[in-house]
Each structure stands twice: as C-alpha cells, then as structure tokens.
Design a protein around this motif. Structure first.
Motif, PDB file in Angstrom:
ATOM      1  N   VAL A  93       3.857  10.966   6.904  1.00 42.86           N
ATOM      2  CA  VAL A  93       2.462  10.812   7.324  1.00 42.86           C
ATOM      3  C   VAL A  93       1.855   9.589   6.650  1.00 42.86           C
ATOM      4  O   VAL A  93       1.164   8.783   7.294  1.00 42.86           O
ATOM      5  CB  VAL A  93       1.656  12.093   6.987  1.00 42.86           C
ATOM      6  N   ILE A  94       2.123   9.414   5.357  1.00 45.09           N
ATOM      7  CA  ILE A  94       1.583   8.264   4.624  1.00 45.09           C
ATOM      8  C   ILE A  94       2.122   6.959   5.203  1.00 45.09           C
ATOM      9  O   ILE A  94       1.375   5.987   5.371  1.00 45.09           O
ATOM     10  CB  ILE A  94       1.897   8.380   3.117  1.00 45.09           C
ATOM     11  N   GLN A  95       3.419   6.926   5.518  1.00 41.15           N
ATOM     12  CA  GLN A  95       3.995   5.709   6.094  1.00 41.15           C
ATOM     13  C   GLN A  95       3.350   5.393   7.439  1.00 41.15           C
ATOM     14  O   GLN A  95       3.050   4.230   7.733  1.00 41.15           O
ATOM     15  CB  GLN A  95       5.512   5.866   6.261  1.00 41.15           C
ATOM     16  N   ALA A  96       3.124   6.438   8.235  1.00 40.62           N
ATOM     17  CA  ALA A  96       2.474   6.212   9.536  1.00 40.62           C
ATOM     18  C   ALA A  96       1.058   5.686   9.335  1.00 40.62           C
ATOM     19  O   ALA A  96       0.634   4.738  10.009  1.00 40.62           O
ATOM     20  CB  ALA A  96       2.461   7.510  10.341  1.00 40.62           C
ATOM     21  N   LYS A  97       0.335   6.273   8.389  1.00 39.73           N
ATOM     22  CA  LYS A  97      -1.033   5.821   8.123  1.00 39.73           C
ATOM     23  C   LYS A  97      -1.033   4.414   7.538  1.00 39.73           C
ATOM     24  O   LYS A  97      -1.912   3.602   7.865  1.00 39.73           O
ATOM     25  CB  LYS A  97      -1.750   6.803   7.204  1.00 39.73           C
ATOM     26  N   ASP A  98      -0.057   4.108   6.682  1.00 41.86           N
ATOM     27  CA  ASP A  98       0.051   2.749   6.143  1.00 41.86           C
ATOM     28  C   ASP A  98       0.286   1.737   7.265  1.00 41.86           C
ATOM     29  O   ASP A  98      -0.281   0.638   7.252  1.00 41.86           O
ATOM     30  CB  ASP A  98       1.185   2.649   5.117  1.00 41.86           C
ATOM     31  N   ALA A  99       1.123   2.119   8.233  1.00 41.65           N
ATOM     32  CA  ALA A  99       1.386   1.219   9.361  1.00 41.65           C
ATOM     33  C   ALA A  99       0.106   0.997  10.167  1.00 41.65           C
ATOM     34  O   ALA A  99      -0.203  -0.142  10.566  1.00 41.65           O
ATOM     35  CB  ALA A  99       2.488   1.801  10.253  1.00 41.65           C
ATOM     36  N   VAL A 100      -0.652   2.072  10.384  1.00 44.51           N
ATOM     37  CA  VAL A 100      -1.917   1.943  11.113  1.00 44.51           C
ATOM     38  C   VAL A 100      -2.883   1.062  10.329  1.00 44.51           C
ATOM     39  O   VAL A 100      -3.546   0.182  10.898  1.00 44.51           O
ATOM     40  CB  VAL A 100      -2.533   3.346  11.379  1.00 44.51           C
ATOM     41  N   ILE A 101      -2.957   1.270   9.018  1.00 38.77           N
ATOM     42  CA  ILE A 101      -3.845   0.460   8.171  1.00 38.77           C
ATOM     43  C   ILE A 101      -3.444  -1.008   8.234  1.00 38.77           C
ATOM     44  O   ILE A 101      -4.303  -1.891   8.363  1.00 38.77           O
ATOM     45  CB  ILE A 101      -3.834   0.982   6.716  1.00 38.77           C
ATOM     46  N   GLN A 102      -2.146  -1.272   8.160  1.00 40.16           N
ATOM     47  CA  GLN A 102      -1.671  -2.664   8.209  1.00 40.16           C
ATOM     48  C   GLN A 102      -2.027  -3.293   9.555  1.00 40.16           C
ATOM     49  O   GLN A 102      -2.491  -4.431   9.609  1.00 40.16           O
ATOM     50  CB  GLN A 102      -0.144  -2.723   7.980  1.00 40.16           C
ATOM     51  N   GLU A 103      -1.847  -2.536  10.630  1.00 37.11           N
ATOM     52  CA  GLU A 103      -2.189  -3.047  11.954  1.00 37.11           C
ATOM     53  C   GLU A 103      -3.690  -3.335  12.045  1.00 37.11           C
ATOM     54  O   GLU A 103      -4.106  -4.367  12.565  1.00 37.11           O
ATOM     55  CB  GLU A 103      -1.790  -2.020  13.019  1.00 37.11           C
ATOM     56  N   LEU A 104      -4.496  -2.429  11.488  1.00 42.67           N
ATOM     57  CA  LEU A 104      -5.945  -2.637  11.504  1.00 42.67           C
ATOM     58  C   LEU A 104      -6.340  -3.855  10.670  1.00 42.67           C
ATOM     59  O   LEU A 104      -7.220  -4.636  11.063  1.00 42.67           O
ATOM     60  CB  LEU A 104      -6.672  -1.389  11.013  1.00 42.67           C
ATOM     61  N   LYS A 105      -5.685  -4.033   9.523  1.00 46.32           N
ATOM     62  CA  LYS A 105      -5.972  -5.206   8.695  1.00 46.32           C
ATOM     63  C   LYS A 105      -5.661  -6.489   9.461  1.00 46.32           C
ATOM     64  O   LYS A 105      -6.425  -7.468   9.407  1.00 46.32           O
ATOM     65  CB  LYS A 105      -5.142  -5.167   7.403  1.00 46.32           C
ATOM     66  N   GLU A 106      -4.520  -6.474  10.157  1.00 47.34           N
ATOM     67  CA  GLU A 106      -4.140  -7.654  10.929  1.00 47.34           C
ATOM     68  C   GLU A 106      -5.143  -7.916  12.047  1.00 47.34           C
ATOM     69  O   GLU A 106      -5.523  -9.062  12.297  1.00 47.34           O
ATOM     70  CB  GLU A 106      -2.725  -7.484  11.485  1.00 47.34           C
TER      71      GLU A 106
END
Length: 162
Positions: A90-103
């Motif tokens: 779950v954390i990895q999925a949320k990290d990926a979403v956060i990274q995408e949002l940052k980009e």
C-alpha cells in the motif's frame, strides 16, 4: 556314672544343638533383615518410580502447553508479516501516486511560469506599442530553460527576454 555320662553327653548334644539353632536363628534373622532391606529398597524404588512418572506426565503436559503457545505465536508472527507486506505494498502504491502528483505539479508549475512569462511579454509588447517604456525584468522573474522528467515526455520550456 553311666547315667551321668549319658546325661553329660545328652547335655553336650543339647548345647551343640542349641548353638546350631542359635546360629541358624542368627542366619535367619540376617536373611530376614536383608529381605526387609531389599523390600524397603523395592518400596523406595516404587515410590521413586511413581514420583518420576508423575514428573514425566507433568513435563509432557508443560511441553504440550508450550507447543500450543509456540504455534499460536508463530501464527501471530505470520499474520504480522502478512500485514507488514500488505502495508508495504500500500505504501509503495501511495508513494508512486505521490511521485506522479509531484511530477504533475512540477509540470503545471513550469506551464504556469511559461504562461506568466508569455502574458508579461504580451503586456510589455502592448505597453511598448503604446509609447511607454518597457520595464526591466527582475532576476526573480527570469526562468532558465529546463526539461522536466515524468511518466510522459514534457516539452522543453524556454523563457526568452525580448
């Protein structure tokens, strides 16, 4: 005299028989004491054996209880590991979403700066056409060229002063 000799002989035989009976009696008593000792040892051994059997039964019960506790703890540890792995996923999925949002935020900020610069450029053109002097740009308004990386290729953004 013959009778006295006979009586003495009988008396000597009786004394001899008395000694042999005493000897037999002592041997019998010794044998009896030995048997009692052996029986006592057997009873002590039986008592000790019964005590050891009780201890063994108690230890088996403790071992069974400890095995149950160990299995329970192992189950709990497995569940905790599964929960941890699920949490990591779950954390990895949320990290990926956060990274995408940052980009996306970085991309939108860059677009925003480009639009801001274009508007300022257009305003400067309009002001200069109207005969007013164009104002000089401050250093904080200047944005250098940079390429933003992300899941999709982003355009090269250049701000050019005119």
């Amino acid at each position: 005299e013959v009778q006295v000799d006979e009586l003495q002989r009988l008396l000597a035989g009786m004394e001899k028989e008395h000694r042999s009976l005493l000897l037999k009696m002592k041997e019998g008593e010794a044998e009896l004491a030995r048997l009692r000792s052996v029986e006592g040892d057997k009873l002590a051994e039986q008592d000790r054996s019964a005590q050891l059997e009780k201890e063994v039964a108690m230890l088996r019960e403790k071992i069974h209880h400890l095995d149950d506790m160990l299995k329970s703890q192992q189950r709990k540890v497995r569940q905790m590991i599964e929960q941890l792995q699920n949490s990591k996923t779950v954390i990895q999925a949320k990290d990926a979403v956060i990274q995408e949002l940052k980009e996306r935020v970085a991309y939108l900020e860059a677009e925003n700066l480009e639009m801001h610069d274009r508007i300022e450029h257009l305003i400067e053109k309009q002001v200069s056409r109207g005969g007013h002097s164009s104002r000089a740009r401050s250093k904080s308004e200047y944005v250098s060229s940079k390429r933003l990386t992300g899941p999709k290729p982003l355009p090269l953004i250049r701000v050019v002063e005119t």
